[in-house]
Design a protein around this motif. Structure first.
Motif, short mmCIF file in Angstrom:
data_model
loop_
_atom_site.label_atom_id
_atom_site.label_comp_id
_atom_site.label_asym_id
_atom_site.label_seq_id
_atom_site.Cartn_x
_atom_site.Cartn_y
_atom_site.Cartn_z
N VAL A 16 1.00 -1.54 -0.28
CA VAL A 16 -0.22 -0.19 -0.09
C VAL A 16 1.63 0.88 0.23
CG1 VAL A 16 -1.39 1.55 1.56
CG2 VAL A 16 -2.44 -1.40 1.16
N VAL A 17 0.46 2.22 -1.02
CA VAL A 17 0.89 3.39 -0.67
C VAL A 17 0.32 4.54 -0.67
CG1 VAL A 17 2.91 5.10 -2.11
CG2 VAL A 17 3.20 2.84 -2.84
N GLU A 18 0.62 4.70 0.98
CA GLU A 18 -0.57 5.71 1.28
C GLU A 18 -1.51 6.61 0.44
OE1 GLU A 18 -2.68 4.01 5.80
OE2 GLU A 18 -0.95 5.31 5.45
N ARG A 19 -0.51 7.81 0.03
CA ARG A 19 -1.16 9.18 -0.51
C ARG A 19 -0.26 8.91 -1.84
NH1 ARG A 19 0.80 9.84 3.73
NH2 ARG A 19 2.66 10.63 3.45
N GLY A 20 -1.27 8.65 -2.92
CA GLY A 20 -0.93 8.07 -4.38
C GLY A 20 0.13 9.60 -5.40
N GLY A 21 -1.69 11.16 -4.48
CA GLY A 21 -1.06 12.02 -5.30
C GLY A 21 -1.13 11.91 -7.10
N ILE A 22 -0.50 12.74 -7.85
CA ILE A 22 -1.19 12.48 -9.22
C ILE A 22 -0.88 10.98 -9.43
CG2 ILE A 22 1.06 13.35 -9.45
CD1 ILE A 22 -2.89 14.24 -11.74
N LEU A 23 0.49 10.52 -9.49
CA LEU A 23 0.63 9.34 -9.58
C LEU A 23 -0.94 8.45 -9.14
CD1 LEU A 23 4.34 9.58 -9.26
CD2 LEU A 23 3.46 9.42 -10.96
N GLY A 24 -1.24 8.66 -8.46
CA GLY A 24 -2.07 7.42 -8.37
C GLY A 24 -3.92 7.30 -8.77
N PHE A 25 -3.58 9.01 -9.06
CA PHE A 25 -4.59 8.96 -9.72
C PHE A 25 -4.45 8.64 -11.09
CE2 PHE A 25 -6.53 11.19 -13.55
CZ PHE A 25 -7.95 11.13 -12.81
N LEU A 26 -2.99 8.53 -11.79
CA LEU A 26 -2.43 7.73 -13.38
C LEU A 26 -2.73 6.72 -13.05
CD1 LEU A 26 0.60 10.34 -14.61
CD2 LEU A 26 -1.53 10.42 -15.17
N PHE A 27 -2.85 6.08 -11.86
CA PHE A 27 -2.42 4.59 -11.80
C PHE A 27 -3.99 4.24 -11.55
CE2 PHE A 27 2.19 5.31 -9.81
CZ PHE A 27 2.29 5.10 -11.25
#
Length: 297
Positions: A220-231
């Motif tokens: 788990v990477v808890e705070r994905g930021g913009i990368l979290g959305f792209l992923f």
């Protein structure tokens, strides 16, 4: 009416938005300023690969053919969608995660194979185990190994793989025909596709670790930021492996509601953000190349 309700509109809308970004990147943005077009195209390639991952898990339609039709175009150039689908679904056998032979997406080698490699290749693979190496070398090394395996399978007469590649080349022809009439040069498109694959390597860099217990292998990477959305929120990877049919836009809420249970399930394998991962592993390897839980003898 029921058929319309079954469609996952957020996913379908995001697919349409991704293609719109791709069109604008290769036309208006490339004509305005080529680096802008390449940056937008890199984002489109990254998002499209994430959408392919979403689609192979059964979204946004119930029909497998309709789903494939939405993402079969190889915007990232390198991998046939059908091969990505088949290999990734095989990867979801959690009991075999990270196994060098049974997990198609494992980055580990059998220690016996590692011991026989020449020194130059060992150094190359060690460099590939840093985040910088994975982003710079990973797309090329992965493509070389993948294409070699695929060529051997086609040579052995595997018709399913042959059909997957035939469809892929048809898609590449459509991409080439489009780029030929846009302001974007072919070299710029290829470079942007490679950069898109590099961004995706950030996600896959430490998604899985060697662990005795299968649930403890997924991060788990808890705070994905913009990368979290792209992923598409696959930074919450233990949630995806626990509920692989859950659509991307429901993953954050489920994780927030059951955070402690998921962290207990994956034995605390978590990071606060991708920034933390860059700071810790950009120039340092997180894992060895030989699988640490496989015997050498």
């Amino acid at each position: 009416m029921d058929r319309w309700r079954e469609i996952e509109w957020p996913t379908l809308g995001l697919i349409a938005a991704c293609y719109l970004i791709w069109v604008l990147a290769t036309t208006w943005a490339a004509a305005l300023w080529l680096p802008l077009g390449m940056a937008a195209l890199t984002l489109a390639v990254t998002l499209h690969s994430s959408l392919q991952h979403e689609v192979l898990h059964g979204h946004p339609f119930r029909s497998r053919r309709w789903n494939e039709a939405t993402v079969f175009l190889p915007l990232g150039l390198l991998f046939p969608y059908r091969r990505f689908r088949d290999l990734h679904l095989a990867h979801h056998n959690d009991e075999r995660l990270t196994d060098p032979y049974d997990d198609p997406e494992s980055n580990f080698l059998d220690p016996k194979v590692w011991a026989r490699l020449p020194r130059w290749r060992q150094r190359l693979l060690r460099a590939n185990n840093t985040l910088l190496g994975r982003m710079a070398l990973g797309p090329a090394l992965g493509t070389i190994a993948f294409v070699g395996d695929e060529a051997r399978a086609i040579g052995a007469g595997d018709r399913g793989i042959t059909r997957a590649w035939a469809l892929h080349f048809a898609g590449l022809a459509l991409i080439a025909a489009w780029i030929a009439v846009t302001p974007m040069p072919f070299w710029a498109y290829a470079a942007s596709a490679y950069l898109g694959m590099s961004v995706l390597k950030v996600r896959t860099f430490l998604e899985h670790r060697a662990h005795e217990e299968a649930p403890g292998r997924t991060v788990v990477v808890e705070r994905g930021g913009i990368l979290g959305f792209l992923f598409l929120y696959n930074n919450l990877h233990i949630v995806h492996h626990t509920r692989p049919r859950l659509p991307w836009y429901r993953l954050p809420a489920l994780y927030a509601a059951e955070r402690e249970a998921f962290l207990e399930r994956n034995r605390g394998y978590s990071y606060g953000s991708y920034g933390e991962i860059f700071r810790r592993y950009f120039l340092s390897a997180k894992d060895p190349v030989p699988h640490p839980l496989r015997p050498l003898d």
